[in-house]
Design an enzyme around this catalytic site. Structure first.
Site, short mmCIF file in Angstrom:
data_model
loop_
_atom_site.label_atom_id
_atom_site.label_comp_id
_atom_site.label_asym_id
_atom_site.label_seq_id
_atom_site.Cartn_x
_atom_site.Cartn_y
_atom_site.Cartn_z
N CYS A 110 1.88 -1.59 0.29
CA CYS A 110 2.44 -1.06 -0.99
C CYS A 110 3.64 -1.85 -1.15
O CYS A 110 4.39 -2.05 -0.17
CB CYS A 110 2.61 0.36 -0.67
SG CYS A 110 3.29 0.95 -2.25
N GLU A 112 -10.17 6.52 -20.77
CA GLU A 112 -9.14 7.53 -20.37
C GLU A 112 -9.79 9.00 -20.24
O GLU A 112 -9.58 9.71 -19.22
CB GLU A 112 -8.12 7.75 -21.07
CG GLU A 112 -6.97 6.41 -21.20
CD GLU A 112 -6.56 6.51 -19.55
OE1 GLU A 112 -6.08 7.48 -19.31
OE2 GLU A 112 -6.58 5.53 -18.78
N CYS A 151 10.57 3.58 -0.56
CA CYS A 151 9.78 4.50 -0.88
C CYS A 151 10.22 5.76 -0.04
O CYS A 151 10.35 5.67 1.15
CB CYS A 151 8.20 4.61 -0.76
SG CYS A 151 7.60 6.02 -0.74
N CYS A 192 0.58 2.61 3.23
CA CYS A 192 1.84 2.15 2.78
C CYS A 192 1.95 0.57 3.22
O CYS A 192 2.92 -0.05 2.64
CB CYS A 192 2.81 3.15 3.53
SG CYS A 192 2.50 4.89 2.99
N CYS A 212 -1.62 4.02 -3.18
CA CYS A 212 -0.87 5.44 -2.96
C CYS A 212 -1.80 6.74 -3.26
O CYS A 212 -1.82 7.38 -3.98
CB CYS A 212 0.19 5.40 -3.77
SG CYS A 212 1.33 6.93 -3.37
FE1 SF4 Z 1 2.64 5.72 -1.79
FE2 SF4 Z 1 5.25 5.01 -0.72
FE3 SF4 Z 1 3.10 4.80 0.66
FE4 SF4 Z 1 3.68 3.21 -1.30
S1 SF4 Z 1 4.95 3.30 0.25
S2 SF4 Z 1 1.73 4.02 -0.61
S3 SF4 Z 1 4.18 4.66 -2.77
S4 SF4 Z 1 3.81 6.65 0.05
#
Ligand code: SF4
Length: 360
Positions: free
Chosen positions: A202, A37, A208, A199, A192
């Site tokens: 994602c 970390e 989102c 996106c 992200c």
């Molecule tokens: Fe980021 Fe939202 Fe795109 Fe996912 S959908 S990559 S959380 S901006």
């Protein structure tokens, strides 16, 4: 999106796409989680891996780290930057030996009170290695939460930070905390991302806020930009030919300030100051000073330009190695911590000398 839905989607995504083979993920212990970390702060995973492996091979336990000389720790950190991290790591290992028998304490507050460990790092150590129910909020997590939940404002301001912590706490599930913690870090690092988030890949895309409103570039809010400053200094490379080979005088830098505790050639405001110091402390240079190619280095808040001036001094002038000075032999260097630009400069000098040797 509800917090439970967020955590559920993230864990399902992690099962398929999360990173599960990073060196610190095998046999996780608080010590291994802690070192990784700290190294990962401000540094990419790919850069950290070889440093982590070398560090762990040399310091496999808290005790080994606590017992090591500071120079050895800084030597293994050379090139990773932000050296206060290494000094704190060393200080923390000593504290763990003195006050906790070499183990990490159980409570978040006790871990957070150790040198160089903030709230998010303390939570990550306990969540990743012991599965304790603590939320983390590093840079990746701030970005994901700001975008998914539409949290506006500069994340470094107290008001925005408070909202982000509340969201991070609410999203962290009671079960599978270690996986969730790794998953949210992975989503921020691999999907992200700061620019051009993926996106379409994602798990949060349907709900989102940033994706639905096309505001990925605006969230999280921007920090107020500080005007960048620049500084310039002369670096004195006082070189003597010892029986161990060409050696350059280094001084240990003060603990506070840039490159604290590392070894570097002495720095001056001007070439005149550098040469006057050389005459006073070492002796009259045997040859005219030689200006080498400048070094440019960007720190967080300013740019530094160092102008190296090399002077060849007589062997008899080699000052003693005491009071934070040492003669650094280029061909068989001692194991001490060097700032990355100085390491690169010595590499360049070594290569130039090799070429000079080969070309008649
Ligand atoms: Fe980021 Fe939202 Fe795109 Fe996912 S959908 S990559 S959380 S901006």
């Amino acid at each position: 999106m509800t917090h439970a839905l967020f955590a559920g989607r993230l864990l399902r995504w992690f099962a398929v796409s999360g990173r599960k083979n990073l060196p610190w993920q095998s046999a996780p212990t608080p010590y291994r989680a802690w070192v990784s970390e700290i190294m990962l702060q401000q540094t990419q995973v790919a850069t950290v891996i070889p440093y982590y492996e070398r560090f762990m091979a040399r310091f496999p336990t808290v005790q080994a780290l606590a017992d090591a000389p500071a120079d050895e720790v800084l030597h293994l950190w050379s090139g990773l930057g932000y050296y206060a991290r290494a000094r704190n790591l060393h200080a923390c290992a000593k504290r763990l030996m003195q006050e906790h028998g070499g183990e990490f304490p159980e409570s978040l507050a006790a871990v957070e009170s150790l040198p160089g460990i903030g709230r998010s790092t303390a939570a990550a150590i306990l969540a990743l290695s012991r599965g304790r129910h603590h939320a983390i909020l590093d840079g990746n997590v701030k970005r994901v939460l700001s975008r998914v939940f539409g949290i506006e404002g500069d994340p470094s301001t107290p008001a925005t930070l408070m909202r982000l912590w509340a969201q991070a706490d609410a999203c962290t599930p009671a079960q599978r905390v270690a996986d969730y913690t790794q998953a949210i870090m992975d989503l921020g690092a691999t999907v992200c991302t700061r620019s051009r988030p993926l996106c379409t890949l994602c798990p949060m895309t349907e709900d989102c806020v940033a994706a639905k409103t096309g505001r990925q570039a605006e969230l999280p809010g921007r920090k107020r930009k500080l005007a960048r400053k620049s500084r310039e200094a002369t670096l004195l490379l006082a070189q003597v030919s010892l029986n161990t080979g060409q050696s350059i005088l280094l001084e240990r830098r003060p603990e506070s300030g840039i490159w604290g505790g590392l070894w570097s050639p002495p720095q001056f405001d001007s070439e005149d100051d550098a040469l006057a110091w050389c005459r006073r402390e070492i002796g009259e240079p045997a040859q005219a000073p030689e200006a080498l190619r400048p070094i440019e280095h960007a720190f967080t808040h300013f740019d530094l330009r160092l102008n190296p001036v090399r002077v060849q001094c007589a062997e008899s002038d080699a000052v003693r190695e005491e009071g934070g000075r040492l003669w650094y032999t280029l061909r068989s260097p001692p194991r001490v911590g060097l700032p990355q630009p100085i390491k690169a400069l010595f590499e360049r000098i070594r290569n130039d000398e090799e070429i000079a040797w080969r070309v008649p």
